[in-house]
Design a protein around this motif. Structure first.
Motif, PDB file in Angstrom:
ATOM      1  N   ARG A 289      13.518  58.914  38.667  1.00 21.67           N
ATOM      2  CA  ARG A 289      12.981  57.584  38.948  1.00 21.67           C
ATOM      3  C   ARG A 289      12.748  57.283  40.423  1.00 21.67           C
ATOM      4  N   LEU A 290      13.162  58.522  41.033  1.00 19.28           N
ATOM      5  CA  LEU A 290      13.175  58.559  42.504  1.00 19.28           C
ATOM      6  C   LEU A 290      11.539  58.338  43.016  1.00 19.28           C
ATOM      7  N   GLY A 291      11.143  57.549  43.854  1.00 24.54           N
ATOM      8  CA  GLY A 291       9.688  57.408  43.947  1.00 24.54           C
ATOM      9  C   GLY A 291       9.457  57.106  45.563  1.00 24.54           C
ATOM     10  N   THR A 292      10.612  57.172  46.180  1.00 23.38           N
ATOM     11  CA  THR A 292      10.156  56.821  47.921  1.00 23.38           C
ATOM     12  C   THR A 292      11.368  57.719  48.535  1.00 23.38           C
ATOM     13  N   ALA A 293      11.058  57.789  49.725  1.00 26.13           N
ATOM     14  CA  ALA A 293      11.606  58.486  50.613  1.00 26.13           C
ATOM     15  C   ALA A 293      13.142  57.708  50.923  1.00 26.13           C
ATOM     16  N   LEU A 296      15.317  58.278  47.774  1.00 26.95           N
ATOM     17  CA  LEU A 296      15.864  59.760  47.905  1.00 26.95           C
ATOM     18  C   LEU A 296      17.145  59.809  48.950  1.00 26.95           C
TER      19      LEU A 296
END
Lengths: 534, 295
Positions: A289-293, A296
């Motif tokens: 589901r990680l999608g942005t810095a 992260l």
């Protein structure tokens, strides 16, 4: 005949083959690290006798101090009981535990660095494909730590010899022995986990627990005889009683613990595959589901923030529970007040104690913020930042992801420390949480310094640990050492109002916040303009 | 816009080392462009400049019509990058990393993601630490091929892949080209380059030494000719572009600059040809010639 020419002459497993080469290699790699740790520890201890002599010059002053230490459980929790009135005994009392903690941290860092760190990076695979026995890397790592501890012991013993030769030897041996106990403990942790970070975290957690156990035991008894103290490796150093009728058999306990732990580590290292661990990694989700810095960064630092939060809460709880004892001080005893004032407080003794304890939490938070900011550096030098930055992510946004965790996390852990404190103390949490928040600007300045180093001098970014360490030493030991005011003022913590108790002083707090912002901004500007290091 | 990448006179030094020393590179939109050069020639440095990770000292670079340093984010939205040595986060699964990279770019085609995972035989539930080198490479490749982008920059992307996976990779690149995407492929595997690339650029010491289609490059090199003639040859030694001439009775072996092949054949024909083999330069010979000149 040609077939036999290839056969290897049987010579057994030779589990230690190559240890000598690895040891020399490790010492060469640590040629800066070890001397710095040993020098700092030695200077810390050897600066004590002179200072203590000026503080407690007369027999009456020392008798007074002994009486205070017998009656004040909170002070005993902080530095341990006092066993004699000689200058040597005073020194062992004042810095014995701290010197042992420093030796322990040095030893655990050395051992993990040369064992799990090497395996995790894959470097060990190549090394071990050479003429290197299965147990040689662990042996070399432990010998490196032992060598560092031995040098430390000799320097401490030599430096304190003037205060009594036997006491000096006991002191040096106790400090070095504690180092070895944590070296072998780190060796076990390095077998259990796959990540060096976790191995360091586990051992450091055990060190923290040892400190808490000793503190609890020492606050309960006047002579270090509590079972809690005896359970803690940090309690052994004080129970060795250097300069106060040394109990040499305690050294056997220390050596026994180190040997037993070492044996466990050896047993484990012989039974596992290179690079593997006894706590295997479980599979993860097939979709993420990680999608942005930012997400992260939060995910990467989640574990460490949780660990620090738990640590701060427990530390707050313990400190809070000790606070009541500070109020039991013999009336308004001038000497005790002076001791606490020197540890960072002012005015009303209880408030001063609270301020000193929360100041300690603030100082330790400098380590959190440094480690958290330097994640940027780790991501960059490991090459993991490169594909992220090759995505549609600006450098500032990438950095901001980690900085939010670093700066926001320092507020979080301080507030949790404050919650624990209020709970343990059982009083109104308002002023305590306020005092915790007042620490934030100084923590942020340390974080800002790390951002600055990473932005402008990425190859020297580890120097941020030096900044944090120097501030920690100034805060802990500086006041007791008669360090000139000008030097103390270099630390941002020296400018904070001593809350609760003292009045809130806005200008320094605002100035420090502005300074932190400035350091961060300059660091980020540098990061934006420079080449990515690879 | 017909140029996906346009670079001229790029310079980049690290201290005293000149990693790029006037590099030129033109990649047309929709082509697969081979980027070749010996180790240390500056290929990865050039790619990092194209990604805006390094700042060029001088020279001009345009990627998808923008300066990659000042417009890094907009450009990266339409680029997928695969480094030669993929490092992953130890505690994130391969699937998480693929999705993260996809979202950090222009988005991810989930159908293609599933298909690629199957074709590359990748287990996306394993954690970063447990992948082998080849499998780490696959994670980055799946993320790149499934990404919704216009330009793929691949820096020795197949290091660590087995021959079967290498074949899957080649098919994927061909599919990308068929879908109209541009690929910059830095590689040492010459069969791969020969199979996939429309045009190649060869760089040496940070400078472009050769650029063009493979046919054009071949044209600049020598063809070896062996012939059995009816009678002794005549006048071959005097022809331009002939090297290493070796005549034994009616047998002739020679090397000829490919541009002069026609005249040689004419001269051989005059003596009557019984058999003839003519070998065009292999790509290996082509590159060895360029690579060896560095020494």
């Amino acid at each position: 005949m040609t077939a036999t020419a290839l056969a290897v002459r049987p010579g057994g497993f030779r589990p230690l083959a190559g240890t000598g080469t690895l040891l020399r290699f490790a010492l060469r790699r640590d040629r800066v690290l070890i001397p710095v740790w040993v020098a700092v520890n030695t200077l810390l201890v050897l600066s004590m006798p002179g200072t203590l002599e000026s503080l407690y010059g007369t027999a009456a002053e020392r008798a007074d101090l002994i009486r205070q230490m017998e009656t004040n459980s909170s002070l005993r929790a902080m530095v341990g009981p006092l066993f004699g009135d000689s200058l040597g005994a005073l020194t062992a009392w004042r810095v014995g535990v701290y010197a042992a903690v420093l030796a322990a941290v040095m030893s655990l860092l050395i051992v993990v660095r040369h064992t799990r760190d090497e395996e995790e990076s894959g470097r060990q695979e190549l090394v071990q494909s050479g003429m290197v026995g299965r147990r040689a890397p662990l042996t070399a790592a432990l010998l490196t730590a032992a060598a560092a501890d031995a040098v430390l012991a000799v320097l401490l013993a030599a430096g304190l010899a003037a205060r009594g030769a036997t006491g000096a030897v006991a002191f040096g041996a106790g400090v070095a022995g504690t180092g070895l106990v944590f070296a072998t403990m780190a060796a076990i942790a390095a077998q259990l986990t796959e990540s060096a970070r976790l191995a360091r975290g586990l051992t450091a957690g055990a060190l923290g627990a040892a400190f808490v156990l000793r503190a609890a035991g020492d606050s309960a008894t006047t002579d270090g005889s509590s079972p809690l103290t005896w359970v803690s490796p940090l309690g052994w150093q004080e129970n060795l009683r250097p300069f106060a009728g040394e109990r040499w058999w305690v050294l056997l306990l220390i050596a026994g613990a180190a040997l037993a732990q070492g044996a466990v580590a050896y047993g484990l290292t012989g039974r596992r595959d290179v690079g593997m661990s006894f706590l295997p990694t479980r599979p993860g989700p097939a979709h993420g589901r990680l999608g942005t810095a930012g997400a992260l960064a939060r995910r990467l630092q989640r574990g460490s923030v949780l660990g620090w939060s738990a640590g701060f809460f427990v530390a707050g709880l313990v400190y809070g529970a000790m606070t009541e004892g500070a109020a039991d001080l013999v009336g308004d005893n001038e000497g005790a007040r002076e001791i606490i004032a020197r540890l960072g407080g002012q005015a009303g003794v209880t408030d001063a104690f609270v301020a000193a304890m929360i100041g300690t939490l603030g100082l330790i938070a400098a380590l959190y913020v440094t480690g958290s900011v330097l994640r940027l550096n780790g991501e960059e030098t490991s090459g993991r930042a490169e594909p992220v930055l090759a995505g549609a992510v600006g450098r500032l946004r990438w950095a901001a992801g980690h900085l939010v965790v670093a700066f926001g996390g320092s507020v979080l852990i301080l507030l949790l420390g404050g919650c624990g404190y209020a709970l343990g103390y059982g009083r109104d949490p308002g002023p305590i949480l306020g005092a915790c928040l007042a620490q934030v600007p100084a923590v942020w300045v340390i974080g800002g310094a790390a951002v600055l180093l990473h932005g402008l001098l990425p190859r020297a970014a580890v120097a941020a640990w030096g900044v944090a360490g120097a501030v920690l030493l100034l805060g802990w030991i500086g006041p007791a050492l008669d360090v000139p005011e000008a030097v103390l003022d270099l630390s941002p913590y020296g400018h904070l109002p001593k809350l609760p108790g003292a009045a809130m002083d806005w200008p320094p707090v605002l100035l420090l916040t502005a300074l932190a912002a400035l350091l961060t901004a300059v660091g980020l500007a540098g990061l934006r303009r420079r080449d990515l290091t690879t | 816009m017909t140029k996906a990448i346009s670079v001229s006179g790029l310079h980049k030094s690290f201290g005293r080392t000149h990693a790029l020393d006037g590099l030129d590179l033109e990649v047309e939109a929709g082509e697969v462009h081979g980027f070749l050069g010996p180790n240390g020639a500056g290929k990865s440095t050039a790619i990092r400049v194209l990604l805006g990770l390094l700042r060029a000292d001088s020279g001009a670079a345009q990627v998808l019509g923008h300066d990659p340093w000042t417009h890094a984010v907009e450009v990266h939205r339409r680029i997928a990058y695969v480094p030669g040595d993929v490092t992953l986060w130890r505690n994130l699964s391969g699937g998480e990393v693929i999705d993260l990279y996809g979202r950090l770019r222009g988005g991810l085609d989930t159908r293609r993601r599933a298909e690629l995972i199957e074709r590359f035989e990748l287990d996306p539930t394993k954690k970063g630490r447990t992948y082998s080198k080849g499998n780490r490479q696959k994670v980055a490749l799946v993320a790149a091929f499934a990404a919704d982008v216009d330009l793929l920059i691949l820096d020795e992307p197949t290091s660590g892949l087995d021959p079967l996976m290498e074949e899957v990779f080649q098919r994927c690149v061909a599919e990308e080209r068929d879908r109209g995407r541009t690929v910059l492929l830095s590689s040492h595997i010459l069969s791969e380059v020969e199979e996939l690339c429309d045009r190649v650029s060869i760089i040496r010491n940070g400078r472009t030494v050769e650029s063009g289609s493979l046919a054009e490059l071949r044209h600049l090199t020598r063809t070896s000719v062996t012939a059995e003639l009816a009678g002794p040859p005549d006048g071959l030694a005097g022809l331009p572009g002939v090297h290493d001439l070796d005549v034994r009775g009616n047998r002739v072996r020679l090397q000829v600059d490919t541009g002069h092949l026609d005249a040689v054949l004419r001269s051989l024909g005059a003596s009557g040809v019984r058999s003839l083999t003519s070998t065009p330069p292999t790509l290996e010979e082509l590159f060895l010639r360029h690579y060896q000149e560095t020494r």
